[in-house]
Design a protein around this motif. Sequence first.
Motif, PDB file in Angstrom:
ATOM      1  N   HIS A 101       9.239  56.944   6.019  1.00 47.03           N
ATOM      2  CA  HIS A 101       9.961  57.399   4.820  1.00 47.03           C
ATOM      3  C   HIS A 101       8.968  57.925   3.783  1.00 47.03           C
ATOM      4  CE1 HIS A 101      12.689  54.482   6.708  1.00 47.03           C
ATOM      5  NE2 HIS A 101      13.672  55.197   6.182  1.00 47.03           N
ATOM      6  N   LEU A 107       7.809  61.373  -4.738  1.00 46.08           N
ATOM      7  CA  LEU A 107       8.162  61.339  -6.165  1.00 46.08           C
ATOM      8  C   LEU A 107       7.085  60.600  -6.965  1.00 46.08           C
ATOM      9  CD1 LEU A 107      11.969  60.516  -6.207  1.00 46.08           C
ATOM     10  CD2 LEU A 107      10.885  62.574  -7.065  1.00 46.08           C
ATOM     11  N   SER A 146       3.557  52.720  -0.303  1.00 49.94           N
ATOM     12  CA  SER A 146       5.016  52.720  -0.326  1.00 49.94           C
ATOM     13  C   SER A 146       5.549  52.172   1.007  1.00 49.94           C
ATOM     14  CB  SER A 146       5.496  54.166  -0.529  1.00 49.94           C
ATOM     15  OG  SER A 146       6.892  54.244  -0.515  1.00 49.94           O
ATOM     16  N   GLY A 177       5.222  49.645  -3.890  1.00 48.01           N
ATOM     17  CA  GLY A 177       6.603  49.890  -4.279  1.00 48.01           C
ATOM     18  C   GLY A 177       7.418  50.375  -3.096  1.00 48.01           C
ATOM     19  N   PRO A 196       9.093  49.490  -9.753  1.00 47.33           N
ATOM     20  CA  PRO A 196      10.389  49.692  -9.104  1.00 47.33           C
ATOM     21  C   PRO A 196      10.773  51.149  -8.897  1.00 47.33           C
ATOM     22  CG  PRO A 196      10.689  49.083 -11.406  1.00 47.33           C
ATOM     23  CD  PRO A 196       9.225  49.001 -11.134  1.00 47.33           C
ATOM     24  N   ALA A 198       9.446  55.654  -9.562  1.00 48.35           N
ATOM     25  CA  ALA A 198       8.292  56.554  -9.620  1.00 48.35           C
ATOM     26  C   ALA A 198       7.708  56.668 -11.035  1.00 48.35           C
ATOM     27  CB  ALA A 198       8.701  57.929  -9.105  1.00 48.35           C
ATOM     28  N   ALA A 201       5.803  53.680 -11.793  1.00 53.72           N
ATOM     29  CA  ALA A 201       4.554  53.660 -11.012  1.00 53.72           C
ATOM     30  C   ALA A 201       3.445  54.397 -11.770  1.00 53.72           C
ATOM     31  CB  ALA A 201       4.781  54.298  -9.640  1.00 53.72           C
TER      32      ALA A 201
HETATM   33 CO1  B1M Z   1      15.726  55.153   6.847  1.00 51.61          CO
HETATM   34  N1  B1M Z   1      16.259  53.332   6.374  1.00 51.61           N
HETATM   35  N2  B1M Z   1      15.293  54.546   8.672  1.00 51.61           N
HETATM   36  N3  B1M Z   1      15.414  57.026   7.214  1.00 51.61           N
HETATM   37  N4  B1M Z   1      16.535  55.520   5.195  1.00 51.61           N
HETATM   38  C1  B1M Z   1      16.634  53.079   4.982  1.00 51.61           C
HETATM   39  C2  B1M Z   1      15.421  52.682   4.148  1.00 51.61           C
HETATM   40  C3  B1M Z   1      17.703  51.913   5.136  1.00 51.61           C
HETATM   41  C4  B1M Z   1      17.844  51.022   3.889  1.00 51.61           C
HETATM   42  C5  B1M Z   1      19.064  52.531   5.556  1.00 51.61           C
HETATM   43  C6  B1M Z   1      20.126  51.474   5.798  1.00 51.61           C
HETATM   44  O1  B1M Z   1      20.154  50.845   6.820  1.00 51.61           O
HETATM   45  N5  B1M Z   1      21.011  51.277   4.845  1.00 51.61           N
HETATM   46  C7  B1M Z   1      17.148  51.168   6.377  1.00 51.61           C
HETATM   47  C8  B1M Z   1      16.156  50.048   6.093  1.00 51.61           C
HETATM   48  C9  B1M Z   1      16.726  48.663   6.314  1.00 51.61           C
HETATM   49  C10 B1M Z   1      15.714  47.636   6.002  1.00 51.61           C
HETATM   50  O2  B1M Z   1      14.603  47.637   6.426  1.00 51.61           O
HETATM   51  N6  B1M Z   1      16.154  46.685   5.203  1.00 51.61           N
HETATM   52  C11 B1M Z   1      16.546  52.305   7.169  1.00 51.61           C
HETATM   53  C12 B1M Z   1      16.291  52.282   8.563  1.00 51.61           C
HETATM   54  C13 B1M Z   1      16.749  51.031   9.287  1.00 51.61           C
HETATM   55  C14 B1M Z   1      15.656  53.341   9.250  1.00 51.61           C
HETATM   56  C15 B1M Z   1      15.323  53.427  10.727  1.00 51.61           C
HETATM   57  C16 B1M Z   1      14.771  52.131  11.347  1.00 51.61           C
HETATM   58  C17 B1M Z   1      16.623  53.906  11.427  1.00 51.61           C
HETATM   59  C18 B1M Z   1      16.525  53.953  12.926  1.00 51.61           C
HETATM   60  O3  B1M Z   1      15.817  54.753  13.456  1.00 51.61           O
HETATM   61  N7  B1M Z   1      17.238  53.047  13.552  1.00 51.61           N
HETATM   62  C19 B1M Z   1      14.288  54.556  10.776  1.00 51.61           C
HETATM   63  C20 B1M Z   1      12.862  54.031  10.598  1.00 51.61           C
HETATM   64  C21 B1M Z   1      11.827  55.072  10.853  1.00 51.61           C
HETATM   65  C22 B1M Z   1      10.469  54.563  10.415  1.00 51.61           C
HETATM   66  O4  B1M Z   1      10.179  54.641   9.240  1.00 51.61           O
HETATM   67  N8  B1M Z   1       9.696  54.027  11.330  1.00 51.61           N
HETATM   68  C23 B1M Z   1      14.675  55.351   9.563  1.00 51.61           C
HETATM   69  C24 B1M Z   1      14.499  56.736   9.455  1.00 51.61           C
HETATM   70  C25 B1M Z   1      14.878  57.498   8.383  1.00 51.61           C
HETATM   71  C26 B1M Z   1      14.807  59.019   8.348  1.00 51.61           C
HETATM   72  C27 B1M Z   1      13.568  59.581   9.046  1.00 51.61           C
HETATM   73  C28 B1M Z   1      16.040  59.546   9.024  1.00 51.61           C
HETATM   74  C29 B1M Z   1      14.918  59.308   6.810  1.00 51.61           C
HETATM   75  C30 B1M Z   1      13.543  59.424   6.110  1.00 51.61           C
HETATM   76  C31 B1M Z   1      13.185  60.856   5.762  1.00 51.61           C
HETATM   77  C32 B1M Z   1      11.990  60.901   4.859  1.00 51.61           C
HETATM   78  O5  B1M Z   1      11.680  59.992   4.101  1.00 51.61           O
HETATM   79  N9  B1M Z   1      11.312  62.020   4.965  1.00 51.61           N
HETATM   80  C33 B1M Z   1      15.580  58.036   6.307  1.00 51.61           C
HETATM   81  C34 B1M Z   1      16.224  57.924   5.034  1.00 51.61           C
HETATM   82  C35 B1M Z   1      16.367  59.199   4.246  1.00 51.61           C
HETATM   83  C36 B1M Z   1      16.707  56.680   4.538  1.00 51.61           C
HETATM   84  C37 B1M Z   1      17.533  56.427   3.262  1.00 51.61           C
HETATM   85  C38 B1M Z   1      18.936  56.954   3.557  1.00 51.61           C
HETATM   86  C39 B1M Z   1      17.049  57.057   1.983  1.00 51.61           C
HETATM   87  C40 B1M Z   1      15.606  56.698   1.605  1.00 51.61           C
HETATM   88  C41 B1M Z   1      15.186  57.544   0.432  1.00 51.61           C
HETATM   89  O6  B1M Z   1      14.514  58.535   0.597  1.00 51.61           O
HETATM   90  N10 B1M Z   1      15.662  57.186  -0.778  1.00 51.61           N
HETATM   91  C42 B1M Z   1      17.489  54.859   3.153  1.00 51.61           C
HETATM   92  C43 B1M Z   1      18.783  54.263   2.625  1.00 51.61           C
HETATM   93  C44 B1M Z   1      18.774  54.181   1.136  1.00 51.61           C
HETATM   94  O7  B1M Z   1      17.740  53.905   0.526  1.00 51.61           O
HETATM   95  N11 B1M Z   1      19.889  54.369   0.563  1.00 51.61           N
HETATM   96  C45 B1M Z   1      16.997  54.442   4.487  1.00 51.61           C
HETATM   97  C46 B1M Z   1      15.427  57.983  -2.009  1.00 51.61           C
HETATM   98  C47 B1M Z   1      14.062  57.635  -2.601  1.00 51.61           C
HETATM   99  C48 B1M Z   1      13.836  58.446  -3.870  1.00 51.61           C
HETATM  100  O8  B1M Z   1      14.086  56.257  -2.933  1.00 51.61           O
HETATM  101  O9  B1M Z   1      12.295  55.697  -1.246  1.00 51.61           O
HETATM  102  O10 B1M Z   1      13.483  53.853  -2.558  1.00 51.61           O
HETATM  103  P1  B1M Z   1      12.955  55.230  -2.481  1.00 51.61           P
HETATM  104  O11 B1M Z   1      11.828  55.387  -3.621  1.00 51.61           O
HETATM  105  C49 B1M Z   1      12.037  54.990  -4.953  1.00 51.61           C
HETATM  106  C50 B1M Z   1      11.569  53.566  -5.248  1.00 51.61           C
HETATM  107  O12 B1M Z   1      11.714  52.693  -4.141  1.00 51.61           O
HETATM  108  C51 B1M Z   1      10.164  53.727  -5.722  1.00 51.61           C
HETATM  109  O13 B1M Z   1      10.168  54.991  -6.376  1.00 51.61           O
HETATM  110  C52 B1M Z   1      11.071  55.872  -5.749  1.00 51.61           C
HETATM  111  C53 B1M Z   1      11.721  56.738  -6.800  1.00 51.61           C
HETATM  112  O14 B1M Z   1      12.188  56.003  -7.860  1.00 51.61           O
HETATM  113  N12 B1M Z   1       9.048  53.737  -4.810  1.00 51.61           N
HETATM  114  C54 B1M Z   1       7.811  53.348  -5.252  1.00 51.61           C
HETATM  115  C55 B1M Z   1       8.907  54.171  -3.554  1.00 51.61           C
HETATM  116  N13 B1M Z   1       7.637  54.064  -3.139  1.00 51.61           N
HETATM  117  C56 B1M Z   1       6.935  53.552  -4.178  1.00 51.61           C
HETATM  118  C57 B1M Z   1       5.585  53.273  -4.307  1.00 51.61           C
HETATM  119  C58 B1M Z   1       5.140  52.764  -5.528  1.00 51.61           C
HETATM  120  C59 B1M Z   1       6.014  52.527  -6.567  1.00 51.61           C
HETATM  121  C60 B1M Z   1       7.363  52.829  -6.471  1.00 51.61           C
HETATM  122  O15 B1M Z   1       3.851  52.459  -5.757  1.00 51.61           O
HETATM  123  C61 B1M Z   1       2.894  52.887  -4.837  1.00 51.61           C
END
Ligand code: B1M
Length: 211
Positions: A101, A107, A146, A177, A196, A198, A201
């Motif tokens: 991811h 961001l 991340s 994060g 929590p 970007a 961060a």
């Molecule tokens: Co994935 N995925 N995914 N996925 N995916 C989640 C994370 C999941 C919650 C979906 C679900 O089941 N509801 C779930 C995780 C469950 C868990 O572990 N509890 C999941 C899963 C299970 C999987 C796979 C295992 C699915 C499978 O293949 N069976 C697989 C794993 C692959 C792998 O990584 N090895 C997988 C694959 C994928 C895609 C490739 C299809 C795609 C990723 C594409 C990409 O990133 N280029 C994907 C996506 C898009 C998601 C969801 C839908 C969206 C994630 C996202 O981009 N959010 C996600 C469900 C969800 O979150 N609703 C999900 C938007 C983003 C802006 O938010 O990344 O949280 P986020 O970042 C925030 C903060 O967290 C923070 O700042 C950001 C902005 O405010 N933050 C930091 C992030 N990093 C930080 C670092 C910091 C500080 C803050 O300091 C360094």
Amino acid sequence: MSTLQQIAENLMKGKANDVKALVEKALQEGEAPGKILNQGLLAGMSVIGERFKKNEVYVPEVLIAARAMKAGMSVLQPKLVAAGVEPVGVAVIGTVKGDLHDIGKNLVGMMLEGAGFKVVDLGIDCAAEKFLQSAREHKAAVIGVSALLTTTMTNMKSVVDAVKASELAGKVKVMIGGAPVTQAFCDEIGADGYAPDAASAADLARRLIGR
Ligand code: B1M
């Protein structure tokens, strides 16, 4: 409205071409590159960061603002280098080993750039050694890791432990994060900080290096 204020306003609206033209105009008006950066581009980006934290704007708005920032920076960067304006520090960022991811991590990178950091983005699936090597190579002040999966967030500890066991201990701060990550987890693995979102961060990174 001054040209610098116009830069900030247009950046917030994501008007990349206008931002680029206004940065050129500000340079022609004789504004110092550092002032254009701080009072124009970074001022606009910091407002976007604050609004993002409060859920007043969302990911798409941040992405288009960041694109406008990049457009402005394409004009300003050579002038900043020529004027000897240094970044506040280097931040090496990446998604942890086993995790693909990268939307949130990207961001974070944009917000760090918006806060004046030079960002080295290692991409996804990064092992601890990769973070370490890059931090050494680029003389990083901060490593940002991340994780989006509960199964990969545990790999963050390897990065923290590797930094602590190296000559970088105490010199490079590790911040973490991602959706499943919490302050409690940060305390448990001994990272230097957790954010929590970007925008937080970027604030955290500045705080960690005392800026
Ligand atoms: Co994935 N995925 N995914 N996925 N995916 C989640 C994370 C999941 C919650 C979906 C679900 O089941 N509801 C779930 C995780 C469950 C868990 O572990 N509890 C999941 C899963 C299970 C999987 C796979 C295992 C699915 C499978 O293949 N069976 C697989 C794993 C692959 C792998 O990584 N090895 C997988 C694959 C994928 C895609 C490739 C299809 C795609 C990723 C594409 C990409 O990133 N280029 C994907 C996506 C898009 C998601 C969801 C839908 C969206 C994630 C996202 O981009 N959010 C996600 C469900 C969800 O979150 N609703 C999900 C938007 C983003 C802006 O938010 O990344 O949280 P986020 O970042 C925030 C903060 O967290 C923070 O700042 C950001 C902005 O405010 N933050 C930091 C992030 N990093 C930080 C670092 C910091 C500080 C803050 O300091 C360094």
